[in-house]
Design a protein around this motif. Sequence first.
Motif, mmCIF file in Angstrom:
data_model
loop_
_atom_site.group_PDB
_atom_site.id
_atom_site.type_symbol
_atom_site.label_atom_id
_atom_site.label_comp_id
_atom_site.label_asym_id
_atom_site.label_seq_id
_atom_site.Cartn_x
_atom_site.Cartn_y
_atom_site.Cartn_z
ATOM 1 N N LEU A 1 0.826 -1.199 -0.055
ATOM 2 C CA LEU A 1 0.122 0.177 -0.022
ATOM 3 C C LEU A 1 0.924 1.177 0.119
ATOM 4 O O LEU A 1 1.844 1.352 0.952
ATOM 5 N N GLY A 2 0.630 2.060 -0.951
ATOM 6 C CA GLY A 2 1.263 3.403 -1.043
ATOM 7 C C GLY A 2 2.557 3.363 -1.777
ATOM 8 O O GLY A 2 2.972 4.310 -2.323
ATOM 9 N N SER A 3 3.070 2.139 -2.394
ATOM 10 C CA SER A 3 4.119 2.098 -3.232
ATOM 11 C C SER A 3 3.852 2.754 -4.629
ATOM 12 O O SER A 3 2.789 2.762 -5.018
ATOM 13 N N GLU A 4 4.879 3.440 -5.032
ATOM 14 C CA GLU A 4 4.906 3.987 -6.418
ATOM 15 C C GLU A 4 5.904 3.182 -7.458
ATOM 16 O O GLU A 4 7.050 2.732 -6.829
ATOM 17 N N PHE A 5 5.362 3.022 -8.490
ATOM 18 C CA PHE A 5 6.248 2.353 -9.349
ATOM 19 C C PHE A 5 5.996 2.935 -10.960
ATOM 20 O O PHE A 5 4.855 3.273 -11.282
ATOM 21 N N SER A 6 7.087 3.049 -11.666
ATOM 22 C CA SER A 6 6.985 3.751 -12.966
ATOM 23 C C SER A 6 7.221 2.785 -14.123
ATOM 24 O O SER A 6 8.255 2.091 -14.012
ATOM 25 N N MET A 7 6.400 3.029 -15.130
ATOM 26 C CA MET A 7 6.394 1.865 -16.387
ATOM 27 C C MET A 7 6.954 2.596 -17.668
ATOM 28 O O MET A 7 6.138 3.669 -17.781
ATOM 29 N N ALA A 8 7.536 2.053 -18.448
ATOM 30 C CA ALA A 8 7.773 2.621 -19.761
ATOM 31 C C ALA A 8 6.624 2.003 -20.543
ATOM 32 O O ALA A 8 6.303 0.674 -20.432
ATOM 33 N N MET A 9 5.961 2.927 -21.165
ATOM 34 C CA MET A 9 4.465 2.398 -21.933
ATOM 35 C C MET A 9 4.999 2.602 -23.523
ATOM 36 O O MET A 9 5.467 3.630 -23.755
ATOM 37 N N ARG A 10 4.026 2.122 -24.341
ATOM 38 C CA ARG A 10 3.722 2.626 -25.657
ATOM 39 C C ARG A 10 2.463 2.100 -26.122
ATOM 40 O O ARG A 10 1.914 0.952 -26.176
ATOM 41 N N MET A 11 1.701 3.342 -26.595
ATOM 42 C CA MET A 11 0.535 3.306 -27.206
ATOM 43 C C MET A 11 0.796 4.443 -28.352
ATOM 44 O O MET A 11 0.328 5.540 -28.415
ATOM 45 N N GLY A 12 1.153 3.832 -29.575
ATOM 46 C CA GLY A 12 1.688 4.586 -30.530
ATOM 47 C C GLY A 12 3.166 5.209 -30.213
ATOM 48 O O GLY A 12 3.940 4.820 -30.557
ATOM 49 N N ALA A 13 2.904 6.248 -29.471
ATOM 50 C CA ALA A 13 4.188 6.827 -28.916
ATOM 51 C C ALA A 13 4.817 6.426 -27.557
ATOM 52 O O ALA A 13 3.811 5.755 -26.992
ATOM 53 N N ARG A 14 5.916 6.357 -27.230
ATOM 54 C CA ARG A 14 6.385 6.122 -25.969
ATOM 55 C C ARG A 14 6.056 7.145 -25.069
ATOM 56 O O ARG A 14 6.147 8.283 -25.420
ATOM 57 N N TYR A 15 5.691 6.526 -24.008
ATOM 58 C CA TYR A 15 5.596 7.526 -22.734
ATOM 59 C C TYR A 15 5.703 6.778 -21.428
ATOM 60 O O TYR A 15 6.165 5.561 -21.299
ATOM 61 N N ARG A 16 6.057 7.456 -20.235
ATOM 62 C CA ARG A 16 6.141 6.800 -19.084
ATOM 63 C C ARG A 16 4.893 7.165 -18.040
ATOM 64 O O ARG A 16 4.503 8.360 -18.026
ATOM 65 N N VAL A 17 4.568 6.208 -17.187
ATOM 66 C CA VAL A 17 3.529 6.586 -16.272
ATOM 67 C C VAL A 17 4.136 6.095 -14.957
ATOM 68 O O VAL A 17 4.741 5.079 -14.737
ATOM 69 N N THR A 18 3.764 6.779 -13.835
ATOM 70 C CA THR A 18 4.070 6.504 -12.546
ATOM 71 C C THR A 18 2.831 5.823 -11.807
ATOM 72 O O THR A 18 1.372 6.905 -11.922
ATOM 73 N N ASN A 19 2.574 4.949 -11.123
ATOM 74 C CA ASN A 19 1.163 4.647 -10.342
ATOM 75 C C ASN A 19 1.662 4.485 -8.930
ATOM 76 O O ASN A 19 2.812 4.496 -8.578
ATOM 77 N N ARG A 20 0.574 4.388 -8.276
ATOM 78 C CA ARG A 20 0.426 4.463 -6.887
ATOM 79 C C ARG A 20 -0.487 3.529 -6.516
ATOM 80 O O ARG A 20 -1.396 3.363 -6.929
ATOM 81 N N VAL A 21 -0.063 2.330 -5.611
ATOM 82 C CA VAL A 21 -0.786 1.540 -4.974
ATOM 83 C C VAL A 21 -1.878 2.069 -4.121
ATOM 84 O O VAL A 21 -1.252 2.577 -3.076
ATOM 85 N N VAL A 22 -3.224 1.812 -4.264
ATOM 86 C CA VAL A 22 -4.321 2.670 -3.540
ATOM 87 C C VAL A 22 -5.032 1.396 -2.670
ATOM 88 O O VAL A 22 -5.704 2.073 -1.912
ATOM 89 N N GLU A 23 -5.128 0.181 -3.044
ATOM 90 C CA GLU A 23 -5.738 -0.803 -2.288
ATOM 91 C C GLU A 23 -4.767 -1.870 -2.102
ATOM 92 O O GLU A 23 -4.230 -2.148 -3.014
ATOM 93 N N PHE A 24 -4.799 -2.513 -1.031
ATOM 94 C CA PHE A 24 -3.883 -3.683 -0.768
ATOM 95 C C PHE A 24 -4.138 -4.741 0.304
ATOM 96 O O PHE A 24 -4.501 -4.053 1.400
ATOM 97 N N GLU A 25 -4.420 -5.612 -0.099
ATOM 98 C CA GLU A 25 -4.643 -6.954 0.822
ATOM 99 C C GLU A 25 -3.880 -8.026 0.609
ATOM 100 O O GLU A 25 -4.301 -8.784 -0.408
ATOM 101 N N ALA A 26 -2.720 -8.429 1.298
ATOM 102 C CA ALA A 26 -1.881 -9.428 0.757
ATOM 103 C C ALA A 26 -2.550 -10.798 0.451
ATOM 104 O O ALA A 26 -3.291 -11.253 1.048
#
Length: 147
Positions: free
Chosen positions: A50-75
């Motif tokens: 919960l709360g972790s951030e992770f960034s991913m290299a993406m490609r949908m036509g053009a390349r881009y980067r997105v940073t996500n945050r975990v907002v729900e978590f139950e192991a």
Amino acid sequence: MASRTASGSTVVDASPAEVFALLADPRRHAEIDGSGTVQRVVSAPERLELGSEFSMAMRMGARYRVTNRVVEFEADRLIAWRHVGLHRWRYELEPATGGTRVTETWDATRYPRPAFWVLRAMGFPATAQRCIDGTLRQLEERFGTDG
């Protein structure tokens, strides 16, 4: 108003802990991405919580980067993340005959009406549904199915 969610489920031949280990490791997300947009991890912890951030290299036509945050978590049961947008990608796991039922949901219920219509104009939630269907197929291929 039109649906603000897309969802799908499958049962895979693996324990909830095995499936969760894959979902909680962002370095492996490209392996199961049904959209074809996730290319590789840019930065991330080894295991999400919960709360972790992770960034991913993406490609949908053009390349881009997105940073996500975990907002729900139950192991071993639930994990969801979001980026700057208000929609969430959620995975719910529950024991089932033959393994684990995996339910993936794209949830845009937090958007106010005008902003949601922008997403509709971009083809959502139908686009999200195709991505979910692809990811569930990837999970079935990785773990096998009860069928």
